[in-house]
Write a protein that holds these residues in place. Structure first.
Motif, PDB file in Angstrom:
ATOM      1  N   GLU A 193       0.825  -1.203   0.000  1.00 28.24           N
ATOM      2  CA  GLU A 193       0.000   0.000   0.000  1.00 28.24           C
ATOM      3  C   GLU A 193       0.865   1.261   0.000  1.00 28.24           C
ATOM      4  O   GLU A 193       0.506   2.272  -0.616  1.00 28.24           O
ATOM      5  CB  GLU A 193      -0.945  -0.012   1.198  1.00 28.24           C
ATOM      6  CG  GLU A 193      -2.051  -1.055   1.065  1.00 28.24           C
ATOM      7  CD  GLU A 193      -2.977  -1.068   2.258  1.00 28.24           C
ATOM      8  OE1 GLU A 193      -2.501  -0.751   3.373  1.00 28.24           O
ATOM      9  OE2 GLU A 193      -4.161  -1.407   2.079  1.00 28.24           O
ATOM     10  N   ASP A 194       2.004   1.208   0.702  1.00 29.63           N
ATOM     11  CA  ASP A 194       2.932   2.340   0.676  1.00 29.63           C
ATOM     12  C   ASP A 194       3.466   2.561  -0.743  1.00 29.63           C
ATOM     13  O   ASP A 194       3.588   3.703  -1.206  1.00 29.63           O
ATOM     14  CB  ASP A 194       4.087   2.106   1.644  1.00 29.63           C
ATOM     15  CG  ASP A 194       3.648   2.167   3.106  1.00 29.63           C
ATOM     16  OD1 ASP A 194       2.560   2.724   3.364  1.00 29.63           O
ATOM     17  OD2 ASP A 194       4.387   1.645   3.968  1.00 29.63           O
ATOM     18  N   ASN A 195       3.792   1.454  -1.428  1.00 31.06           N
ATOM     19  CA  ASN A 195       4.267   1.569  -2.811  1.00 31.06           C
ATOM     20  C   ASN A 195       3.182   2.127  -3.731  1.00 31.06           C
ATOM     21  O   ASN A 195       3.472   2.874  -4.676  1.00 31.06           O
ATOM     22  CB  ASN A 195       4.722   0.204  -3.336  1.00 31.06           C
ATOM     23  CG  ASN A 195       6.014  -0.261  -2.687  1.00 31.06           C
ATOM     24  OD1 ASN A 195       6.766   0.544  -2.141  1.00 31.06           O
ATOM     25  ND2 ASN A 195       6.269  -1.558  -2.738  1.00 31.06           N
ATOM     26  N   LEU A 196       1.934   1.752  -3.426  1.00 34.27           N
ATOM     27  CA  LEU A 196       0.818   2.217  -4.259  1.00 34.27           C
ATOM     28  C   LEU A 196       0.658   3.727  -4.188  1.00 34.27           C
ATOM     29  O   LEU A 196       0.236   4.363  -5.155  1.00 34.27           O
ATOM     30  CB  LEU A 196      -0.471   1.520  -3.812  1.00 34.27           C
ATOM     31  CG  LEU A 196      -1.715   1.719  -4.689  1.00 34.27           C
ATOM     32  CD1 LEU A 196      -1.453   1.201  -6.095  1.00 34.27           C
ATOM     33  CD2 LEU A 196      -2.908   0.999  -4.071  1.00 34.27           C
ATOM     34  N   VAL A 248      -3.801  -2.729 -11.174  1.00 39.74           N
ATOM     35  CA  VAL A 248      -3.320  -4.102 -11.000  1.00 39.74           C
ATOM     36  C   VAL A 248      -2.796  -4.307  -9.582  1.00 39.74           C
ATOM     37  O   VAL A 248      -3.065  -5.329  -8.938  1.00 39.74           O
ATOM     38  CB  VAL A 248      -2.226  -4.419 -12.038  1.00 39.74           C
ATOM     39  CG1 VAL A 248      -1.643  -5.810 -11.785  1.00 39.74           C
ATOM     40  CG2 VAL A 248      -2.779  -4.323 -13.442  1.00 39.74           C
ATOM     41  N   HIS A 249      -2.054  -3.328  -9.096  1.00 34.50           N
ATOM     42  CA  HIS A 249      -1.494  -3.395  -7.746  1.00 34.50           C
ATOM     43  C   HIS A 249      -2.615  -3.462  -6.711  1.00 34.50           C
ATOM     44  O   HIS A 249      -2.547  -4.251  -5.753  1.00 34.50           O
ATOM     45  CB  HIS A 249      -0.628  -2.156  -7.515  1.00 34.50           C
ATOM     46  CG  HIS A 249       0.493  -2.371  -6.544  1.00 34.50           C
ATOM     47  ND1 HIS A 249       1.488  -3.301  -6.740  1.00 34.50           N
ATOM     48  CD2 HIS A 249       0.770  -1.768  -5.350  1.00 34.50           C
ATOM     49  CE1 HIS A 249       2.340  -3.267  -5.723  1.00 34.50           C
ATOM     50  NE2 HIS A 249       1.920  -2.343  -4.865  1.00 34.50           N
ATOM     51  N   ASP A 266      -6.134  -6.450  -2.780  1.00 34.08           N
ATOM     52  CA  ASP A 266      -7.472  -6.908  -2.392  1.00 34.08           C
ATOM     53  C   ASP A 266      -7.545  -8.433  -2.375  1.00 34.08           C
ATOM     54  O   ASP A 266      -8.209  -9.027  -1.522  1.00 34.08           O
ATOM     55  CB  ASP A 266      -8.526  -6.346  -3.354  1.00 34.08           C
ATOM     56  CG  ASP A 266      -8.708  -4.835  -3.200  1.00 34.08           C
ATOM     57  OD1 ASP A 266      -8.292  -4.300  -2.146  1.00 34.08           O
ATOM     58  OD2 ASP A 266      -9.255  -4.207  -4.127  1.00 34.08           O
ATOM     59  N   ARG A 267      -6.873  -9.060  -3.329  1.00 29.98           N
ATOM     60  CA  ARG A 267      -6.874 -10.531  -3.376  1.00 29.98           C
ATOM     61  C   ARG A 267      -6.189 -11.110  -2.144  1.00 29.98           C
ATOM     62  O   ARG A 267      -6.687 -12.058  -1.520  1.00 29.98           O
ATOM     63  CB  ARG A 267      -6.173 -11.016  -4.650  1.00 29.98           C
ATOM     64  CG  ARG A 267      -6.223 -12.518  -4.863  1.00 29.98           C
ATOM     65  CD  ARG A 267      -5.398 -12.939  -6.056  1.00 29.98           C
ATOM     66  NE  ARG A 267      -3.978 -12.863  -5.789  1.00 29.98           N
ATOM     67  CZ  ARG A 267      -3.284 -13.861  -5.203  1.00 29.98           C
ATOM     68  NH1 ARG A 267      -3.892 -14.974  -4.820  1.00 29.98           N
ATOM     69  NH2 ARG A 267      -1.983 -13.727  -5.005  1.00 29.98           N
ATOM     70  N   LEU A 327      -6.342 -13.719   3.276  1.00 28.93           N
ATOM     71  CA  LEU A 327      -6.001 -13.606   4.694  1.00 28.93           C
ATOM     72  C   LEU A 327      -7.255 -13.578   5.561  1.00 28.93           C
ATOM     73  O   LEU A 327      -7.332 -14.273   6.586  1.00 28.93           O
ATOM     74  CB  LEU A 327      -5.165 -12.351   4.920  1.00 28.93           C
ATOM     75  CG  LEU A 327      -4.728 -12.070   6.371  1.00 28.93           C
ATOM     76  CD1 LEU A 327      -3.877 -13.212   6.900  1.00 28.93           C
ATOM     77  CD2 LEU A 327      -3.967 -10.750   6.441  1.00 28.93           C
ATOM     78  N   SER A 328      -8.256 -12.791   5.159  1.00 26.71           N
ATOM     79  CA  SER A 328      -9.499 -12.704   5.929  1.00 26.71           C
ATOM     80  C   SER A 328     -10.231 -14.039   5.956  1.00 26.71           C
ATOM     81  O   SER A 328     -10.762 -14.457   6.997  1.00 26.71           O
ATOM     82  CB  SER A 328     -10.406 -11.612   5.343  1.00 26.71           C
ATOM     83  OG  SER A 328      -9.803 -10.342   5.420  1.00 26.71           O
TER      84      SER A 328
END
Length: 223
Positions: free
Chosen positions: A62-65, A77-78, A83-84, A89-90
Motif C-alpha cells: 500500500e505504501d508503494n501504491l 493491477v497493484h 485486495d486478493r 487472509l481474511s
C-alpha cells in the motif's frame, strides 16, 4: 520464525534461525495455509508469524501504491492484488474462528493438553477468544435453561455436549512429496486394511484421519 527478504537476501536461514522468503513465496505459503484450513475438518496449527508477515507485506504494498501516479494502469493491477491477498487472509482467519466457535471445548482441551515442545494450535488472541466464548456460552445456558432445571441437572459437560470434529470425513489432496506405505483403513467389514504409495503431484480422495500427519508436515496439500 518467518520473515520477509529484500532483494539482496533471498536465501533460507540455517535450522533454528529465521526462515527468509520472497514476497511470492510468502503469498504462496499463505494460500497453502488457507486451503488446508478451509478444507480440514479440524483446527490446524496456527500460523501467526505467517499472518504477521503478510500484514506487513500488505502495508508495504500500500505504501508503494501511494507512489504510483494516478491513472497509471499499474495502480489498478497493484490494488487488485492487494485486495486478493486481503481476501485470502481474511478467509483464512475467518475459517479458524468458525472452527473455534463450533468446537470450542475440544479446541481448548487440545491446546491445554499439548506438550510444551508441540506447536500451538491457537494464537494468544484465539486462545483468549475461545476462553471467552466458553465462558459466555456457559453463562447463557445457565441463565436461560440450567437454573430452571432440577439441581442434579444444573451442570453440563461441554466436551460431551459439543460434537467433536469429524476426522473420518473425506478430503481431496495433492501430494507435494512422495509418500510410501500409507495405511488405509477399510470402509466396510468385508474389506481389509491396505497400504498405498502417494506419488508426487498425484491427487487423491482420502479419509482425513489417514493423511492428517501429512497435512501437518506439509507433505500433502488439501484442495
Amino acid at each position: 520464525r518467518v520473515r520477509m527478504s529484500d532483494a539482496s537476501d533471498l536465501s533460507a536461514g540455517e535450522e533454528g534461525q529465521e526462515e527468509v522468503m520472497t514476497p511470492a513465496e510468502l503469498i504462496a505459503r499463505l494460500e497453502e495455509a488457507w486451503l488446508n484450513e478451509k478444507f480440514s475438518p479440524e483446527l490446524l496449527e496456527n500460523k501467526s508469524e505467517l499472518v504477521e508477515c503478510v500484514m506487513e507485506q500488505i502495508t508495504h504494498m500500500e505504501d508503494n501504491l501511494q507512489r504510483v501516479r494516478k491513472g497509471d494502469v499499474k495502480a489498478s493491477v497493484h490494488r487488485m492484488e492487494i485486495d486478493r491477498i486481503r481476501f485470502v487472509l481474511s478467509s483464512y482467519l475467518r475459517s479458524r474462528l468458525q472452527k473455534i466457535e463450533r468446537f470450542f471445548p475440544h479446541v481448548l482441551e487440545k491446546e491445554k493438553s499439548r506438550a510444551d515442545r508441540d506447536p500451538t494450535f491457537l494464537s494468544p488472541e484465539e486462545f483468549a477468544f475461545a476462553k471467552e466464548y466458553l465462558a459466555n456460552t456457559e453463562v447463557y445456558l445457565r441463565n436461560v435453561a440450567l437454573k430452571h432445571m432440577p439441581p442434579n441437572l444444573q451442570s453440563i459437560d461441554m466436551l460431551k455436549a459439543v460434537p467433536e470434529p469429524c476426522l473420518d470425513s473425506f478430503v481431496f489432496l495433492r501430494v507435494k512429496e512422495r509418500q510410501e506405505n500409507i495405511l488405509v483403513e477399510p470402509e466396510t467389514d468385508e474389506q481389509r486394511e491396505y497400504v498405498v504409495d502417494l506419488d508426487e503431484g498425484s491427487q487423491h480422495l482420502m479419509r482425513y484421519r489417514t493423511i492428517a500427519p501429512l497435512v501437518a508436515s506439509g507433505a500433502v496439500q488439501l484442495i
